[in-house]
Scaffold this motif. Sequence first.
Motif, short mmCIF file in Angstrom:
data_model
loop_
_atom_site.label_atom_id
_atom_site.label_comp_id
_atom_site.label_asym_id
_atom_site.label_seq_id
_atom_site.Cartn_x
_atom_site.Cartn_y
_atom_site.Cartn_z
N GLY A 7 -4.11 -9.14 24.28
CA GLY A 7 -3.35 -10.48 24.59
C GLY A 7 -2.11 -10.82 23.74
N GLU A 8 -1.70 -9.56 23.38
CA GLU A 8 -0.35 -9.66 22.49
C GLU A 8 0.51 -8.66 23.09
OE1 GLU A 8 -1.86 -11.41 18.14
OE2 GLU A 8 -1.60 -9.06 18.49
N CYS A 9 1.81 -8.82 22.67
CA CYS A 9 2.92 -7.70 23.15
C CYS A 9 3.77 -7.79 21.71
CB CYS A 9 3.88 -8.25 24.14
SG CYS A 9 5.05 -7.13 24.57
N GLU A 10 3.89 -6.48 21.41
CA GLU A 10 4.61 -5.75 20.33
C GLU A 10 5.90 -5.19 20.87
OE1 GLU A 10 4.78 -3.07 16.32
OE2 GLU A 10 3.20 -3.07 17.76
N VAL A 11 7.08 -5.72 20.46
CA VAL A 11 8.39 -5.04 20.71
C VAL A 11 8.43 -4.02 19.70
CG1 VAL A 11 10.80 -5.30 20.92
CG2 VAL A 11 9.38 -7.20 21.51
N VAL A 12 8.26 -2.59 20.05
CA VAL A 12 8.30 -1.65 19.30
C VAL A 12 9.65 -1.34 18.94
CG1 VAL A 12 7.60 0.71 18.94
CG2 VAL A 12 6.16 -0.81 20.16
N THR A 13 10.71 -0.89 20.06
CA THR A 13 11.86 -0.67 19.99
C THR A 13 12.71 -1.25 20.72
OG1 THR A 13 12.00 1.31 21.32
CG2 THR A 13 11.40 1.62 18.89
N LEU A 14 13.96 -1.78 20.56
CA LEU A 14 15.02 -2.43 21.47
C LEU A 14 16.26 -1.53 21.23
CD1 LEU A 14 15.19 -4.72 23.48
CD2 LEU A 14 16.00 -6.09 21.39
N LEU A 28 15.13 -8.03 25.93
CA LEU A 28 13.94 -8.70 25.26
C LEU A 28 13.50 -9.79 26.35
CD1 LEU A 28 12.50 -9.57 22.90
CD2 LEU A 28 14.38 -11.04 22.08
N ALA A 29 14.20 -10.31 27.14
CA ALA A 29 13.77 -11.17 28.08
C ALA A 29 12.95 -10.50 29.09
CB ALA A 29 15.13 -11.82 29.00
N ALA A 30 13.21 -8.99 29.35
CA ALA A 30 12.43 -8.57 30.61
C ALA A 30 11.02 -8.34 29.83
CB ALA A 30 13.31 -7.33 31.00
N VAL A 31 10.94 -7.80 28.57
CA VAL A 31 9.71 -7.76 27.76
C VAL A 31 9.06 -8.94 27.81
CG1 VAL A 31 8.78 -7.25 25.65
CG2 VAL A 31 10.41 -5.80 26.26
N ARG A 36 4.32 -12.41 29.67
CA ARG A 36 3.97 -13.67 30.33
C ARG A 36 3.04 -13.24 31.61
NH1 ARG A 36 8.63 -15.70 29.01
NH2 ARG A 36 9.90 -15.06 31.05
N THR A 37 3.61 -12.45 32.21
CA THR A 37 2.70 -12.10 33.52
C THR A 37 1.55 -11.42 33.29
OG1 THR A 37 4.96 -11.30 34.66
CG2 THR A 37 2.99 -10.42 35.71
N ALA A 38 1.44 -10.57 32.05
CA ALA A 38 0.08 -10.18 31.65
C ALA A 38 -0.54 -10.89 30.86
CB ALA A 38 0.44 -8.86 30.58
N GLY A 39 -0.26 -12.28 30.58
CA GLY A 39 -1.01 -13.25 29.99
C GLY A 39 -1.07 -12.97 28.46
N CYS A 40 -0.05 -12.46 28.04
CA CYS A 40 -0.18 -12.28 26.46
C CYS A 40 0.18 -13.73 25.70
CB CYS A 40 1.25 -11.50 25.87
SG CYS A 40 0.68 -9.74 26.69
N ARG A 41 -0.57 -14.00 24.79
CA ARG A 41 -0.46 -15.24 23.85
C ARG A 41 0.58 -15.41 23.09
NH1 ARG A 41 -5.36 -13.52 23.40
NH2 ARG A 41 -5.06 -12.76 21.11
N ARG A 42 1.25 -14.12 22.67
CA ARG A 42 2.39 -13.99 21.80
C ARG A 42 3.10 -12.79 21.97
NH1 ARG A 42 2.03 -12.38 15.52
NH2 ARG A 42 0.59 -10.61 15.71
#
Length: 79
Positions: A7-14, A28-31, A36-42
Amino acid sequence: TSRLGGGECEVVTLDSRAEGQGVGAALLAAVEAVARTAGCRRVFVVTTNDNLKALRFYQRRGYVFAALYRDAVTASRQR
């Protein structure tokens, strides 16, 4: 590069070669959209406290400091 799970998404590299032209913000907006689509809480980022450019970048986009962990980047890289 990002990692979804639990339920989370980590930005590993940008990574962007065109600094200051909005490429990083678009990535970042794409990530965030994928999260959001995957239902991540953060969505979160781990960076070093001396990476002032990254800290400013994320703060300008609404990210806030949640915690300071010693050696967090080292642990993240091991994952």
